[in-house]
Design a protein around this motif. Sequence first.
Motif, PDB file in Angstrom:
ATOM      1  N   TYR A  62      34.632   0.863  -5.700  1.00 45.98           N
ATOM      2  CA  TYR A  62      35.499   1.315  -7.151  1.00 45.98           C
ATOM      3  C   TYR A  62      36.837   1.417  -6.325  1.00 45.98           C
ATOM      4  O   TYR A  62      37.847   0.839  -6.984  1.00 45.98           O
ATOM      5  N   ILE A  63      37.195   2.269  -5.411  1.00 44.27           N
ATOM      6  CA  ILE A  63      38.454   2.781  -4.884  1.00 44.27           C
ATOM      7  C   ILE A  63      39.076   1.284  -4.449  1.00 44.27           C
ATOM      8  O   ILE A  63      40.352   1.098  -4.535  1.00 44.27           O
ATOM      9  N   ARG A  64      38.477   0.458  -3.715  1.00 46.22           N
ATOM     10  CA  ARG A  64      38.801  -0.771  -3.057  1.00 46.22           C
ATOM     11  C   ARG A  64      39.256  -1.715  -4.254  1.00 46.22           C
ATOM     12  O   ARG A  64      40.444  -2.297  -3.915  1.00 46.22           O
ATOM     13  N   SER A  65      38.658  -1.578  -5.236  1.00 49.74           N
ATOM     14  CA  SER A  65      39.041  -2.765  -6.296  1.00 49.74           C
ATOM     15  C   SER A  65      40.212  -2.402  -7.015  1.00 49.74           C
ATOM     16  O   SER A  65      40.844  -2.955  -7.776  1.00 49.74           O
ATOM     17  N   HIS A  66      40.584  -0.977  -6.798  1.00 42.53           N
ATOM     18  CA  HIS A  66      41.898  -0.397  -7.644  1.00 42.53           C
ATOM     19  C   HIS A  66      43.067   0.198  -6.641  1.00 42.53           C
ATOM     20  O   HIS A  66      43.772   1.002  -7.041  1.00 42.53           O
ATOM     21  N   THR A  67      42.795  -0.538  -5.540  1.00 44.90           N
ATOM     22  CA  THR A  67      43.786  -0.489  -4.563  1.00 44.90           C
ATOM     23  C   THR A  67      44.790  -1.739  -4.534  1.00 44.90           C
ATOM     24  O   THR A  67      44.177  -2.646  -4.253  1.00 44.90           O
ATOM     25  N   PHE A  68      46.046  -1.680  -4.613  1.00 45.70           N
ATOM     26  CA  PHE A  68      46.879  -2.551  -4.574  1.00 45.70           C
ATOM     27  C   PHE A  68      47.819  -2.610  -3.657  1.00 45.70           C
ATOM     28  O   PHE A  68      48.737  -1.589  -3.593  1.00 45.70           O
ATOM     29  N   THR A  69      48.436  -3.528  -3.033  1.00 46.79           N
ATOM     30  CA  THR A  69      49.769  -3.744  -2.394  1.00 46.79           C
ATOM     31  C   THR A  69      50.722  -4.500  -3.138  1.00 46.79           C
ATOM     32  O   THR A  69      50.695  -5.683  -3.319  1.00 46.79           O
ATOM     33  N   LEU A  70      51.741  -3.564  -3.527  1.00 43.47           N
ATOM     34  CA  LEU A  70      52.994  -4.343  -4.141  1.00 43.47           C
ATOM     35  C   LEU A  70      53.853  -4.514  -3.036  1.00 43.47           C
ATOM     36  O   LEU A  70      54.306  -3.926  -2.226  1.00 43.47           O
ATOM     37  N   SER A  71      54.307  -6.026  -2.998  1.00 37.55           N
ATOM     38  CA  SER A  71      55.191  -6.465  -2.185  1.00 37.55           C
ATOM     39  C   SER A  71      56.208  -7.540  -2.567  1.00 37.55           C
ATOM     40  O   SER A  71      56.036  -7.791  -3.803  1.00 37.55           O
ATOM     41  N   GLY A  72      56.808  -7.714  -1.514  1.00 37.45           N
ATOM     42  CA  GLY A  72      58.251  -8.742  -2.170  1.00 37.45           C
ATOM     43  C   GLY A  72      59.390  -8.286  -1.084  1.00 37.45           C
ATOM     44  O   GLY A  72      59.423  -7.400  -0.755  1.00 37.45           O
ATOM     45  N   ALA A  73      60.266  -9.328  -1.243  1.00 40.94           N
ATOM     46  CA  ALA A  73      61.725  -9.199  -0.386  1.00 40.94           C
ATOM     47  C   ALA A  73      62.658  -8.316  -1.126  1.00 40.94           C
ATOM     48  O   ALA A  73      63.304  -7.563  -0.441  1.00 40.94           O
ATOM     49  N   GLU A  74      62.530  -8.064  -2.413  1.00 42.81           N
ATOM     50  CA  GLU A  74      63.314  -7.139  -3.158  1.00 42.81           C
ATOM     51  C   GLU A  74      62.898  -5.717  -2.983  1.00 42.81           C
ATOM     52  O   GLU A  74      61.726  -5.415  -2.780  1.00 42.81           O
TER      53      GLU A  74
END
Length: 114
Positions: free
Chosen positions: A28-40
């Motif tokens: 459950y925790i793994r499915s609700h973990t996100f990495t927000l990335s980008g150059a900005e």
Amino acid sequence: MEKRRLKRMLGVGIVVSFIPVWISYNGYIRSHTFTLSGAEPIKHEQIQPISGKVKVNSNIDTKVIFTDVESGKTYKIGYLTPGTHETIQLERGKWYQVEGSGELTIRPINVRVE
């Protein structure tokens, strides 16, 4: 001797019964973990805390600012370094804009892209 064996079997049974719960929670925790990335430095995704407490880590030194989409109120993590994490209390069910540099890994959250 029989009483001792019964206690041992009960102990093993309790431990074994918690294994499926632990596996389910980690999934459950793994499915609700996100990495927000980008150059900005400003991310275009919005996050919604599931439980109110959000754990954040980054791959570079950065400050992280969460801005409530409706009210504009901000919540800040002053300074975050690689290899460490910070936990911040946000209101459950509200959407937040996230500002920070690098790859921000945030959990447990829901994400929507604007």
